[in-house]
Each structure stands twice: as structure tokens, then as C-alpha cells.
Design a protein around this motif. Sequence first.
Motif, PDB file in Angstrom:
ATOM      1  N   GLU A 441       0.818  -1.211   0.000  1.00 17.26           N
ATOM      2  CA  GLU A 441       0.000   0.000   0.000  1.00 17.26           C
ATOM      3  C   GLU A 441       0.847   1.254   0.000  1.00 17.26           C
ATOM      4  N   THR A 442       2.112   1.132   0.385  1.00 19.21           N
ATOM      5  CA  THR A 442       2.983   2.311   0.503  1.00 19.21           C
ATOM      6  C   THR A 442       4.231   2.231  -0.361  1.00 19.21           C
ATOM      7  N   ALA A 443       4.349   1.235  -1.222  1.00 16.80           N
ATOM      8  CA  ALA A 443       5.554   1.081  -2.044  1.00 16.80           C
ATOM      9  C   ALA A 443       5.161   0.815  -3.491  1.00 16.80           C
ATOM     10  N   GLN A 444       5.935   1.372  -4.429  1.00 21.29           N
ATOM     11  CA  GLN A 444       5.628   1.271  -5.855  1.00 21.29           C
ATOM     12  C   GLN A 444       6.913   1.018  -6.639  1.00 21.29           C
ATOM     13  N   PHE A 445       6.851   0.089  -7.612  1.00 19.85           N
ATOM     14  CA  PHE A 445       7.970  -0.211  -8.497  1.00 19.85           C
ATOM     15  C   PHE A 445       7.558   0.101  -9.924  1.00 19.85           C
ATOM     16  N   GLU A 446       8.460   0.723 -10.688  1.00 16.11           N
ATOM     17  CA  GLU A 446       8.208   1.030 -12.098  1.00 16.11           C
ATOM     18  C   GLU A 446       9.434   0.662 -12.924  1.00 16.11           C
ATOM     19  N   ALA A 447       9.213   0.233 -14.150  1.00 12.92           N
ATOM     20  CA  ALA A 447      10.308  -0.058 -15.075  1.00 12.92           C
ATOM     21  C   ALA A 447       9.792   0.116 -16.497  1.00 12.92           C
ATOM     22  N   GLY A 448      10.730   0.348 -17.432  1.00 11.17           N
ATOM     23  CA  GLY A 448      10.310   0.524 -18.811  1.00 11.17           C
ATOM     24  C   GLY A 448      11.476   0.615 -19.768  1.00 11.17           C
ATOM     25  N   ALA A 449      11.135   0.633 -21.047  1.00  8.81           N
ATOM     26  CA  ALA A 449      12.137   0.730 -22.105  1.00  8.81           C
ATOM     27  C   ALA A 449      11.552   1.515 -23.267  1.00  8.81           C
ATOM     28  N   LYS A 450      12.437   2.131 -24.047  1.00 12.66           N
ATOM     29  CA  LYS A 450      11.997   2.927 -25.180  1.00 12.66           C
ATOM     30  C   LYS A 450      13.072   2.909 -26.272  1.00 12.66           C
ATOM     31  N   VAL A 451      12.632   2.820 -27.529  1.00 13.38           N
ATOM     32  CA  VAL A 451      13.533   2.907 -28.682  1.00 13.38           C
ATOM     33  C   VAL A 451      12.944   3.923 -29.652  1.00 13.38           C
ATOM     34  N   SER A 452      13.781   4.820 -30.157  1.00 14.46           N
ATOM     35  CA  SER A 452      13.301   5.821 -31.114  1.00 14.46           C
ATOM     36  C   SER A 452      14.313   6.007 -32.227  1.00 14.46           C
ATOM     37  N   ASN A 453      13.798   6.315 -33.400  1.00 14.92           N
ATOM     38  CA  ASN A 453      14.645   6.613 -34.552  1.00 14.92           C
ATOM     39  C   ASN A 453      14.146   7.878 -35.231  1.00 14.92           C
ATOM     40  N   ILE A 454      15.070   8.788 -35.490  1.00 16.76           N
ATOM     41  CA  ILE A 454      14.747  10.051 -36.142  1.00 16.76           C
ATOM     42  C   ILE A 454      15.568  10.162 -37.420  1.00 16.76           C
ATOM     43  N   SER A 455      14.874  10.428 -38.518  1.00  7.72           N
ATOM     44  CA  SER A 455      15.527  10.653 -39.799  1.00  7.72           C
ATOM     45  C   SER A 455      15.135  12.040 -40.299  1.00  7.72           C
ATOM     46  N   SER A 456      16.148  12.900 -40.513  1.00 10.69           N
ATOM     47  CA  SER A 456      15.887  14.283 -40.904  1.00 10.69           C
ATOM     48  C   SER A 456      16.647  14.616 -42.189  1.00 10.69           C
ATOM     49  N   LYS A 457      15.945  15.325 -43.076  1.00 10.11           N
ATOM     50  CA  LYS A 457      16.559  15.806 -44.316  1.00 10.11           C
ATOM     51  C   LYS A 457      16.316  17.302 -44.426  1.00 10.11           C
ATOM     52  N   SER A 458      17.403  18.083 -44.434  1.00  4.04           N
ATOM     53  CA  SER A 458      17.315  19.540 -44.521  1.00  4.04           C
ATOM     54  C   SER A 458      17.946  20.006 -45.823  1.00  4.04           C
ATOM     55  N   ILE A 459      17.193  20.840 -46.543  1.00  2.00           N
ATOM     56  CA  ILE A 459      17.645  21.326 -47.846  1.00  2.00           C
ATOM     57  C   ILE A 459      17.720  22.838 -47.816  1.00  2.00           C
ATOM     58  N   LEU A 460      18.824  23.384 -48.309  1.00  2.00           N
ATOM     59  CA  LEU A 460      18.952  24.836 -48.468  1.00  2.00           C
ATOM     60  C   LEU A 460      19.415  25.136 -49.887  1.00  2.00           C
TER      61      LEU A 460
END
Length: 809
Positions: A441-460
Motif C-alpha cells: 500500500e505504501t511502495a511502488q515499483f516502475e520499469a520501462g524501455a523505449k527505442v526511437s529513430n529520427i531521420s531528418s533531411k534539410s535542404i537549403l
Amino acid sequence: MCKALITCFLSLFSLALFAQNITLSGTVLDENKQPIAYSNVVVATDDSSVTEGTITNEAGVFSFENLKANNYTLTVSFLGFEAQTLAIDLNKTTQLAAIILKEKLETLNDVTLTVKRPTVKRMVDRLVFNVENSSLSNTNVLDVLKQTPGVLVHDGTITVKHSVPTVYINDKKVQLSMDEVQQLLEGTSATTIKSIEVITNPPAKYEAEGGSVLNIITSKTIVAGYNGNMFSNYSMGKTYPKYTFGTSHFFKTKKLNTYLNYSVNPKKEFRHNSESIFFTENGQNTTSWETDYKRTRNTSNHNINTSIDYEFNAANSLGVSANMLVAPRDHTKTFVNSLTEVFDAAHVLDSTFHTKNRMADETFNFALTLDYVHKFKKEGEKLMLSAHHTNYDFLSFQDVKTGYFYPNTTTAFRDNNFQTFSKQVIKLYTGQIDYELPLSETAQFEAGAKVSNISSKSILRQYLVENGVKIEDLQNTDTFLYDETNSALYTSYAKDWERWSLKLGVRVEHTDIVGTSKATNTQSNKNYVELFPSFYLLHNVDDHNAVYFNYNRRIYRPRYSELNPFKYFLNDNAYIAGDPNLKPQIDDVLTLGYTINKNYTFELYYRFENNPTLEMTFQDNEENLIKYINTNIDKSISYGLDFTTYTQLANRWNLYVLASLFYYENHFVALESANTLYTNDRWSVYSQIINYFSLLKDKSLTADVAYLYISSLVDGAKKISNRQGLDITFRKTLWKGRASVNMGVRDVFNSQNFSTKTQYLNQDLFFKSRMENRLLVAGFTYKFGNYHLKPNHKELELEERDRLENKHP
């Protein structure tokens, strides 16, 4: 009324005569263990010969003194909660166990909600600003943030502890840049908001990217049905009017919960700036430029947010959320006219040049998130899966024409014309898993994972225009490709005791980056692993006083636009340039706080910033150029003392005060001064005072009077002047709460304009900003359908989208 007063008086008199000095006390809490202030508490004997009543204080505490031994019935009630009745055999001084009031589940269309004042609660890792059904509910969400303790909304930015926070809604990160976030919040009615959580040092569950977190909690739908609202806001400055129109709709059945919000925000903003630059050689002034700069920017951004949640059963649910921002090219235009006077060393006018910049932008920003939640048989244990995609497309075209004139002439001795086309396309994909397990009632456990991919194309693409013919400028033309993969794991543990609360966690992130410049055929690679621990400790000295300490480590990755290596010219003599080799900024933050009498908090903090990324302004004294360079500075150090209070001064008058005394020190390399390491530092003060007044007998009219003061401060190489402002707003609810109207004036004395000075070694620049700060504002909200229903809508998450920023002259 007189009869009731006489009865009450006689009862009290008889108690005083036969008192046996027995005291009965207790505390009233809600289901989240939060105190319920001003709840009604009545104690009566079984034969009703004695009846006495009181109300709870800010801490939810009540007390009856001088009672005699007898059998009593204690009744506790508060609007919106189910009343609790207890039978008590009183024969000695008694401290009751906490009395928990449960929220009522039924909703009636014809009930008029009583407006409550906002309240503030300190948790082990955050401060919670409760605003549901308060006077702030009649505004938009951005206005609520302006009055949230510890949050400063000023000059187009949102800051907490002198840094830009990450905005979440229901623990889901908003997938927009900070400019777009403000547009979204301004176009969202505050009737949907339950509370604002200010998390200055976020725990391991939140991404390590960014500093503090603002988590906006929306109300939960409690019954099936439909409700909606329409809202509009109007503001008028010295030059142009601005509008916001929007509508929100909520529909819930037994298993299905839907939400849709649309807003459009047509604006025409005017800014009048002046700038002085003193170019030097060998310590002597050679020439100076004085520029008068006028900018008009038209925007009309459309925001659409929607979510659909479906509960398969009590254990499984699926949600789809979408967010779209569209800024059409036809309604997103900028017009800049600037006149520069060039003086020689004796300050005699040598020549002038007049620049006209015409710009058109277009933005399409779409985000889609899929969420799955599984609840296990154990209460509170759940597994959450999330997949997300963002498609961001931005393009800009500018046409810049400059004419050069000798004094007292109207014919240019030289004309120059160039055009620039820029485009940025970003694809973002993420997958995330989170697990929560109550250990007790007074204790909490949390865990997790995350994967991300970013693809950027900049044109000038830059073109020189000669005799109407466009010639590509290959030296300022490039395509920059950026690819980043980030993997993260986290775990945290929280525990509460009678007087102590502890929360600790750790997050580890691995980042792999590849940046490629097509024009130079060069590639940069980075690969690093960082550890982000967090620690929080809270001790409740008693029911009114608490002391807390926390430590947190955070990372700030460069915005995508800051990594582009090419030069983006604003005019013939000024350009912006990025650096693909920018390092991430790592911050270590320590905080020690003490809360007195629940209402007054003193907080000491220390923050060390390693490799901060800033846009630094440098003058090139050889080429007479102004360079806005995105670069890492060496380090920044800040520490200070903050004081906050949110308290009631009278029955209809509440006061919020935020005052901060802080020191900020920046160490940076002077790129135009032989790379000399230079330090810029200053002690500064900022303060915010807001008075909340409830007027009329039914409190349906409220008035907010807010004052802001910011002393002179430093930012990188710049020194920024002091500024201040006074805002006054009135709000009136109509038709039993179905509608509300507000009116007021922001920056009454037009005193929020400021100037900046960059003056060290061979750098000498002065800039003064004049914006439309003084505004007449008005707004109207109308609720329809079963308007006492409360929404359960989602927003979107992910740190990477915060880096979708583009800057304009």
C-alpha cells in the motif's frame, strides 16, 4: 436566522457550563489522501440535545473542544463528495483516524457548480496545482499556466527555473515544438483541466531529454453521454487584432471514449526593434551601424487533436491519438523592412542601406500514437505499450532586396537581391513499454524501455538574382542528412512511511548519430551512453511543515535546425549557422526545500550545465557581418533561493507570490576574439504576485490582478535589461455555469519591452525590442450537451518532437 443563532448560542453556553475539557479532532482527506479544506463537520448527541459545527482548515484538520462524555454522531460533508457519518462513544480526548470522503459519481444537468479557489500540494517529486472548478476554469490552458506556481510565461516562452520545460498531458508528451505547444494550449479551454503538475526535477519514468516537466492532468469522464464547448478569444494591441476560435467535443459510452478538439488562431503581430553595432579594429571604433527594424508576421495555424479509447474489458483497453498542426503558406507570411545608417569613426553618416525581406512559410506536422494498457488482477499493477509516428514537413521561401544609398540621395549606388528556399522533412518512429507494480500500500515499483529513430533531411538552396535571372549560390547550398537512434531503459522505486517519502530511480540511454553534408561530402558520427540517476526525499515534520531534497541529472540534445551546417542569410550582412558536431548538454541539479505551515516554501537550488547549446551573436569586425552561431559554450552555473506561497488572505482574496534571487554564470569561447574563454555573470531577481478576488454573492465574478518583475539578467554573452508588467482580468460565469465571459488588459503600463547588450573584448552590440505587449483581451466560452461531463482525452508524447523548431527573423 435569529432563532438559529440563539439556538447555537444556547448550545455553546450549555457546553461551556458542563464541559469536561474533552477534545475531539481529526483530518478530512479525499481518496488521493489530499486534504479537503473548508469541509463541513457537525457533531451532535444522539438525542440532538447538543449540536456543534465547524469547518476544516487548509490542512483538512478540524477540532471540537470542551465536549462532555456522551454518545455523538459526527457528520462530514463537502460539495462533490459523499457525506460520511460516524458514531462515537466519547469519554476522553480523541484523535480520529483520517476520514476519507469519496467523490460523488452521479451528475445532474441542473446543478450549478460552486467555483473553488485553486490549491497547491507538495508531493515528494512534484508540486500539484489543482484548478478544477476554480475561477481559472473559464480561461484557456495557456492562461492557467501563467498563474501556476513556479511557471513563467513571458515574451513567447514558457520557463520553469529559468529553463524551457517539457509539456506533457496525462503523462503523454505533447508532440509539438514549443511555439506550437503554446498555440495548442491557447486554443484549448481550461474547463478540461483538473490540475497542473510542476516537476522541476523529473523522475526516471520521464525521458532524460529536457529540464523540468509540466504535466497537465485532465478530468476523468464519470458517466456516459455527450458534451462539448465552443470558445473564442480576442486581443487587440496598438497595431493589429488577434483571434482564437475553437471547439471541443466529448462522447462516452460504456466502452468507447472519444475526444475531438479544433482551433484556429489567426494573428497579425508587429514588432519594432532597433539595433546598434560598433565595429572595431585594434581596440578602436572604425564604423558603427544603427538599424531600425520593423516586422509584421501573419499566421493562421490550425490545430486538430483527437483520441479514441476502447475498453475491451476491465483489464484491457486500446487507444488511438492523433495531433495535426497545419500552417498554410497563404496565411503564414512575414514582412520585414529595415533601414541601416552607417557612420564612420567620428560618427558622421557615411551611407545607408534599406532591406526588404518577404517570407512565406508552410508547416505540416502530424503525429499518431497507438496505446495499449493491460491491468493485472493485482490492484494497480499494469503494463502499457505505445507506438508512435511523427511526420513533420516544413518549407520556407524568402526574397531579400537591399538598396545602398549615399547620404541625401534617393538613387541607390548598388542593389543586391537574393532568394532562399529551405525545406526540412523529419520522420520519427518510437516504441515504448512501461510496467507499474504496487509492492504494498505504501511502495511502488516502475520499469520501462523505449527505442526511437529520427531521420531528418534539410535542404537549403540560395540564389543570387541579377537582372531578373536567378543564379544558384553553390557556396550557400547544401543538403544535410541526420539520423539518430536512441535506446533507453529505466527503473524506479517509491516508498512512503508515516512521515517520510522516498523515490529513487535510474535511466540509461544509448545514442547513435550520423550527420552527412552532401555539399562538402563530409560525415560526422557520434556514439555515447549516459546514465541519469534521480533521488527524492520528503520529510513531513508535522501536519503543517515539510522538508525535502532531490537530485536529478538531465540531457538537452541539440534541435535539428541547430545541427545544419549551412549559412542561412537573413540579409546581406547577417546569417544563422548551425554545427553538426554540437555536443549534448548535461545538467546536474540539486534542490533543498522547506515548506512552512503548508503555504510558504523556501527552496535552495544549484544547477551545473555542461556544454550548453546557445545561439550566440558575434560581430565579424573584418567583414562587417553579424553571425548567429549555434554553438556549445563551456559551462553554466546557477544557484539561488526561491520563495513561493499560495495562501488565503481573506474569505474572497487569495494570494500567490513567487520570488527568486539567483546567480547565473556563463563561460563561453569568444569565437571572434581569438577563442578567448570569457565569463558573463550576474545576480538577478524575478518575482510574480497574483491576487485572486471573488466578487458577488455567488462568486460568479472573479478578478485577477497580476504583477511581474524581472531584473537585469544574463544569457550567454548577453545582458538583458529589467522589465515589469501589470495584468488585470475579470471573469463572469453566466446561465448557471453554461457560459463564461472574460475581459482585461495585459501589461497595463506597456513596460515589458526590454533591451540586450553584448559588450566584451571586441564585441559591442545593443538591441532594443518593442512588441505589442499591452493588449485588450476578451473571451467567451459556451458549453452545450451534458456540460457537467468531464473529458478523458489524451495528448501525445515523446521527447524528440521538441526538437522540431525553426527560427524566423
